[in-house]
Enzyme design. Sequence first.
Site, PDB file in Angstrom:
ATOM      1  N   LYS A   1      -5.976   5.328  10.330  1.00  0.00           N
ATOM      2  CA  LYS A   1      -7.026   5.882   9.484  1.00  0.00           C
ATOM      3  C   LYS A   1      -6.827   5.419   8.051  1.00  0.00           C
ATOM      4  O   LYS A   1      -7.781   5.087   7.346  1.00  0.00           O
ATOM      5  CB  LYS A   1      -7.019   7.407   9.570  1.00  0.00           C
TER       6      LYS A   1
ATOM      7  N   GLU B   1     -13.256   9.056  -1.163  1.00  0.00           N
ATOM      8  CA  GLU B   1     -11.943   9.676  -1.075  1.00  0.00           C
ATOM      9  C   GLU B   1     -11.042   9.304  -2.258  1.00  0.00           C
ATOM     10  O   GLU B   1     -10.865   8.113  -2.564  1.00  0.00           O
ATOM     11  CB  GLU B   1     -11.250   9.294   0.236  1.00  0.00           C
TER      12      GLU B   1
ATOM     13  N   HIS C   1      -1.645  11.474  -4.294  1.00  0.00           N
ATOM     14  CA  HIS C   1      -2.971  11.847  -3.834  1.00  0.00           C
ATOM     15  C   HIS C   1      -3.524  13.034  -4.615  1.00  0.00           C
ATOM     16  O   HIS C   1      -4.691  13.032  -5.020  1.00  0.00           O
ATOM     17  CB  HIS C   1      -2.926  12.189  -2.344  1.00  0.00           C
TER      18      HIS C   1
ATOM     19  N   ASP D   1     -21.446  -3.052   8.807  1.00  0.00           N
ATOM     20  CA  ASP D   1     -21.475  -1.848   9.641  1.00  0.00           C
ATOM     21  C   ASP D   1     -20.058  -1.314   9.842  1.00  0.00           C
ATOM     22  O   ASP D   1     -19.333  -1.781  10.723  1.00  0.00           O
ATOM     23  CB  ASP D   1     -22.126  -2.196  10.986  1.00  0.00           C
TER      24      ASP D   1
END
Length: 440
Positions: free
Chosen positions: A280, A85, A393, A296
């Site tokens: 998130k 991302e 972004h 993990d």
Amino acid sequence: MIAPIEGFSKLSKEAKISWIAKHYTHNSEQTLELLQQYWNKDAQLQKLHDEFIENTITNFYLPFGIAPNFLINDRLYAIPMAIEESSVVAAASKAAKFWLSRGGFKTTILGTEKVGQVHFMYTGDAEKLAQFFSALKPQLLANVASITKNMEKRGGGISGIELRNKTAELENYYQLHCTFETMNAMGANFINSCLEVFAKTLKAEAQNYPAFTDQEKDIEIVMSILSNNVPNCVVRAEVSCAVNDLKPQDAASSLEFAKKMVRAVNIAKVEPFRAVTHNKGIMNGIDAVVLATGNDFRAIEAGAHAYASKDGKYTSLTHASIEDDQFKFWIEIPLAIGTVGGLTNLHPLVKVALEILQNPTAKELMEIVAVAGLAQNFAAVKSLVTTGIQQGHMKMHLLNILNQLGATEAEKQTLVNHFKKNTASHSAVVTAFEALRNNV
């Protein structure tokens, strides 16, 4: 109609690819060529990757980046991050630089306890089961001695076993709730091995317990498995400074910026729709480091979101306050991770990542990962309450858009320079690219 295939796992890699390409792609030769482009030229290295999972046909690459200048407990780190991302590494780096001159990040390990459970069904007197468990407990520990021996030498092992009556939630349902200390290992295999021995012992010894009726002796083991809910394996990471020292370049004043940050976090505390996106963003930073260090990230995600809901409502994992002219921003998050075992001993890039992090212990890696999440969240909330999230972004996403459009290197450089002074939305980039390509 495509027919099912028998024995796919027994085929060679080339045969697997041939079958997939023939039945599921439009151009089998092109597919084969593309998949082979991502193979390692070193045959042994490729074989190592092939054996990580089943039915491997190629490698799926993620960018491996570095976020430098993280001052954590007065020690300087460069943090490896594996993520696709845009803007995550840049945002983390910017937050690290911001706090570098303001005392850096401080961390505290609040606990390292892992959890595993044996789930079973028992039809009978609950008091008799409790008495049976009390008598059985030494035998349970004795039967796993060969498994726990080495872990105990390192200071870990089984820290507790208790019988839990869950019949109020599900008829005849009980469990052995077990806690573990696994030191520098994440410990999944160790925990599951112990649990399976517990289950066998529980079932076998019930057959010989004289106080049980025949029905009570027939304990049914449902499953034995670790839990990724680890509310007592938690780390705290924080930053703080005087409000007057806080002011970023894009804020009106230090106090106003601090108040906006606190309000934004408080909204994430009370509004689940915001909290999910807020958290998130935290996991953008956490997952990237977890993945780079061979841990993990799915287990970490599950545990983190469970922790965010531990008080009965999904809420923010970070907190902010202004007290006595001090701005504080912190996170408490469960992180069951390791620095030995699993991919940490196998994947060459994981070894490099851990070396870059100065070969941390599991506790030190917990601290580093938590800091990455806190930094990511600080950068995201800071953007939201000042310039807005899209400005930074989209500028980071600019190259992705230009690559999709097939821009040349010269066109990329021209448009990157153009959008240093202009807002970079997807439509704006497309319009500017078409104008440049058509010499408008």
